[in-house]
Design a protein around this motif. Structure first.
Motif, PDB file in Angstrom:
ATOM      1  N   GLY A  75       0.791  -1.228   0.000  1.00  0.00           N
ATOM      2  CA  GLY A  75       0.000   0.000   0.000  1.00  0.00           C
ATOM      3  C   GLY A  75       0.821   1.274   0.000  1.00  0.00           C
ATOM      4  N   ASP A  76       2.039   1.230  -0.509  1.00  0.00           N
ATOM      5  CA  ASP A  76       2.916   2.412  -0.540  1.00  0.00           C
ATOM      6  C   ASP A  76       3.051   3.050   0.840  1.00  0.00           C
ATOM      7  OD1 ASP A  76       3.460   2.151  -3.225  1.00  0.00           O
ATOM      8  OD2 ASP A  76       1.695   3.328  -3.821  1.00  0.00           O
ATOM      9  N   ARG A  77       3.276   2.242   1.849  1.00  0.00           N
ATOM     10  CA  ARG A  77       3.385   2.737   3.226  1.00  0.00           C
ATOM     11  C   ARG A  77       4.815   2.685   3.733  1.00  0.00           C
ATOM     12  NH1 ARG A  77      -2.012   2.186   6.235  1.00  0.00           N
ATOM     13  NH2 ARG A  77      -3.431   1.994   4.494  1.00  0.00           N
ATOM     14  N   GLY A  78       5.770   2.869   2.877  1.00  0.00           N
ATOM     15  CA  GLY A  78       7.163   2.888   3.295  1.00  0.00           C
ATOM     16  C   GLY A  78       7.941   1.705   2.767  1.00  0.00           C
ATOM     17  N   THR A  79       8.866   1.225   3.589  1.00  0.00           N
ATOM     18  CA  THR A  79       9.782   0.161   3.204  1.00  0.00           C
ATOM     19  C   THR A  79       9.778  -0.924   4.266  1.00  0.00           C
ATOM     20  OG1 THR A  79      11.192   1.812   2.161  1.00  0.00           O
ATOM     21  CG2 THR A  79      12.187  -0.317   2.612  1.00  0.00           C
ATOM     22  N   GLU A  80       9.780  -2.169   3.827  1.00  0.00           N
ATOM     23  CA  GLU A  80       9.931  -3.287   4.747  1.00  0.00           C
ATOM     24  C   GLU A  80      11.396  -3.684   4.795  1.00  0.00           C
ATOM     25  OE1 GLU A  80       7.493  -6.649   3.827  1.00  0.00           O
ATOM     26  OE2 GLU A  80       5.723  -5.729   4.704  1.00  0.00           O
ATOM     27  N   LEU A  81      11.956  -3.719   5.984  1.00  0.00           N
ATOM     28  CA  LEU A  81      13.324  -4.176   6.209  1.00  0.00           C
ATOM     29  C   LEU A  81      13.225  -5.469   7.002  1.00  0.00           C
ATOM     30  CD1 LEU A  81      16.415  -3.868   6.240  1.00  0.00           C
ATOM     31  CD2 LEU A  81      16.145  -2.418   8.268  1.00  0.00           C
TER      32      LEU A  81
END
Length: 156
Positions: A75-81
């Motif tokens: 959902g274009d909510r940042g980045t998963e690390l």
């Protein structure tokens, strides 16, 4: 009808133990020889801003001992690390007593991942000024135990 405080403290202790056991049973991989699962945080920044070669110091200190995965969050909510150890951990390291005493090696990796998230988002790792105040009652001892555990796990 009122119950004595010691009964409430015992009930709280049993509830906390049940939560720990339930989480432990749910987290158990189907295959004991399978690699450890991914530990993931969502970071409030664009995927291009997080580079595997330039991870903040808590994670970069692990070097080749961890595997890293970076991808856009849903959902274009940042980045998963996401990170996980490259070598399988002994099963005794993941036992409930090891987790409660802070001897689970994944706790240090979880802490490093949370600190990396804070550094990438805010530029610093915020720490509380004072420790939580608890009294030496059965309930206070339980809160102290859960607070110490939460530092490594990130959750109560």
């Amino acid at each position: 009808m009122t119950f004595p405080k010691s009964l409430w403290a015992a009930a709280a202790g049993l509830t906390a133990a049940a939560v720990v056991v339930r989480r432990r049973l749910q987290a158990r991989p189907a295959d004991p020889a399978a690699p450890d699962r991914w530990l993931t945080v969502t970071i409030n920044c664009e995927p291009g801003e997080v580079q595997p070669e330039k991870l903040p110091s808590p994670l970069s200190e692990y070097g080749e001992r961890i595997e890293t995965r970076i991808r856009p969050a849903p959902g274009d909510r940042g980045t998963e690390l996401a990170v996980r150890p490259t070598q399988p951990q002994p099963t005794t390291a993941h036992s409930v007593p090891a987790r409660l005493t802070g001897d689970d090696p994944r706790q240090d990796l979880r802490r490093a991942l949370r600190e990396a998230k804070a550094l990438l988002e805010a530029g610093e790792v915020l720490q509380p000024d004072t420790p939580p105040t608890t009294r030496e009652t059965p309930g206070g001892k339980l809160v102290g135990l859960l607070s110490r555990r939460a530092r490594g796990e990130g959750v109560l």
